[in-house]
Design an enzyme around this catalytic site. Structure first.
Site, PDB file in Angstrom:
ATOM      1  N   VAL A 190    -133.288   0.873  41.686  1.00  0.00           N
ATOM      2  CA  VAL A 190    -132.333  -0.268  41.625  1.00  0.00           C
ATOM      3  C   VAL A 190    -132.587  -1.229  42.457  1.00  0.00           C
ATOM      4  CG1 VAL A 190    -129.779  -1.014  41.166  1.00  0.00           C
ATOM      5  CG2 VAL A 190    -130.475   1.279  40.354  1.00  0.00           C
TER       6      VAL A 190
ATOM      7  N   TYR B  45    -123.589   6.088  42.362  1.00  0.00           N
ATOM      8  CA  TYR B  45    -124.013   5.265  43.421  1.00  0.00           C
ATOM      9  C   TYR B  45    -123.668   5.580  44.869  1.00  0.00           C
ATOM     10  CZ  TYR B  45    -124.961   0.843  45.749  1.00  0.00           C
ATOM     11  OH  TYR B  45    -125.423  -0.172  46.679  1.00  0.00           O
TER      12      TYR B  45
ATOM     13  N   LYS C 117    -127.946   6.611  41.925  1.00  0.00           N
ATOM     14  CA  LYS C 117    -128.674   5.590  42.742  1.00  0.00           C
ATOM     15  C   LYS C 117    -128.395   6.022  44.055  1.00  0.00           C
ATOM     16  CE  LYS C 117    -128.343   0.609  44.241  1.00  0.00           C
ATOM     17  NZ  LYS C 117    -127.806  -0.477  44.285  1.00  0.00           N
TER      18      LYS C 117
ATOM     19  N   THR D  54    -124.969  -6.293  45.011  1.00  0.00           N
ATOM     20  CA  THR D  54    -125.797  -7.945  45.156  1.00  0.00           C
ATOM     21  C   THR D  54    -125.068  -8.661  44.241  1.00  0.00           C
ATOM     22  OG1 THR D  54    -127.642  -6.001  45.191  1.00  0.00           O
ATOM     23  CG2 THR D  54    -128.203  -8.586  44.609  1.00  0.00           C
TER      24      THR D  54
END
Length: 297
Positions: free
Chosen positions: A209, A139, A167, A50
């Site tokens: 998240v 992740y 995540k 992001t």
């Protein structure tokens, strides 16, 4: 924060603000980080997907880490997106982040070079071994990396002391169940998709998240509280209320919609770095309508 939630339960993957000339706007980044913490975020991922990490230089990333850490202090966990598809590059970046006293590192599955599961294990374990003084969140986002981090590999990695969380953004609840079955209770599973936060809580997730938390962090916290208190009806109502926002924020590549939304709300986060581009007109209208429906603008 408990061992069950090593970084808190609500973590925002923060956008990287840019000035009109395309440079990083560190002043706005500082203000946005403080605002997110004041609105209930217990952690911030800096320079994740992001945050447009693929188009930031390492120098810009280190400066962002420093600025946000100084602004937020110990009021929230600061997690550095220092992953790479080069193991040595990830180690070097993570060692620098650890020197800054950050709380954690987000390590994405190596993209493009598509290592097998043993290669993934060696990659993450090498980073953990080289950076023992910082907690690591794995992740898994196969939609971006083209490689899934399988539950059995996660179980092996969870035995390493400073690998404390994942995540999980595969969108596969069955995989989340399997990870929960084969990892110790202290290993934290975070949803990597806003729309799956509540479903993942029901199978052993501890938090999210989030991208949407830029806009609705207090609602998400209320959902957590309702779930914890056994008020599943209220938790579901909040989930369904926010669902249209979750969908429109991911109607095209993240972070294009969230940056448009933040600019609409008066946050001067600027544009996007190429190869990302501005939000197309039909989605602009759809996003505006959704934000109005939720009284966000």
């Amino acid at each position: 924060m408990s061992s069950k939630e090593p970084f808190g339960r609500l973590i925002t993957a923060m956008v990287t603000p840019f000035a009109e000339d395309g440079s990083v706007n560190y002043d706005i980044a500082e203000k946005l980080a403080v605002d997110l913490v004041e609105r209930g975020n217990e952690g911030l991922v800096i320079c994740g997907t992001t945050g447009e990490s693929p188009s930031l230089t390492w120098e810009e990333e280190y400066q962002l880490f420093k600025v946000v850490k100084k602004a937020v202090g110990n009021r929230a966990s600061i997690i550095a997106g220092t992953g790479s598809n080069s193991t040595q590059e990830a180690i070097s970046a993570t060692q620098e982040a650890a020197k800054l006293g950050l709380d954690g590192t987000l390590q994405v599955v190596p993209y493009y070079n598509k290592p097998p599961q043993e290669g993934l294990y060696q990659h993450f374990s090498a980073i953990a071994k080289a950076c023992p003084n910082i907690k690591m969140m794995l992740y898994n986002v196969p939609g971006r990396t083209s490689r899934n981090l399988e539950a059995d590999t996660v179980a092996k990695l969870a035995k390493i002391e400073n690998i404390v969380a994942i995540k999980e953004a595969s969108g596969d609840l069955e995989q989340t169940c399997q990870i929960r079955r084969v990892t110790p209770p202290s290993f934290a599973i975070y949803s990597g998709e806003d729309a799956l936060t509540l479903p993942m809580l029901t199978v052993g997730g501890v938090g999210v998240v989030s991208v949407a938390a830029h806009l609705v962090s207090q609602d998400i916290q209320k959902m957590f509280q309702a779930f914890e208190q056994g008020n599943n009806k209220l938790a579901t109502e909040i989930q369904l209320k926010l669902f249209p926002l979750y969908k429109v924020l991911f109607a095209t590549t993240n972070p294009i919609p969230i940056k448009y939304a933040l600019n609409l709300k008066g946050w001067q986060v600027g544009g996007l770095r190429s190869p990302l581009c501005e939000l197309q007109l039909d989605l602009q209208e759809k996003l505006k309508t959704t934000l109005k429906d939720l009284s966000l603008i």
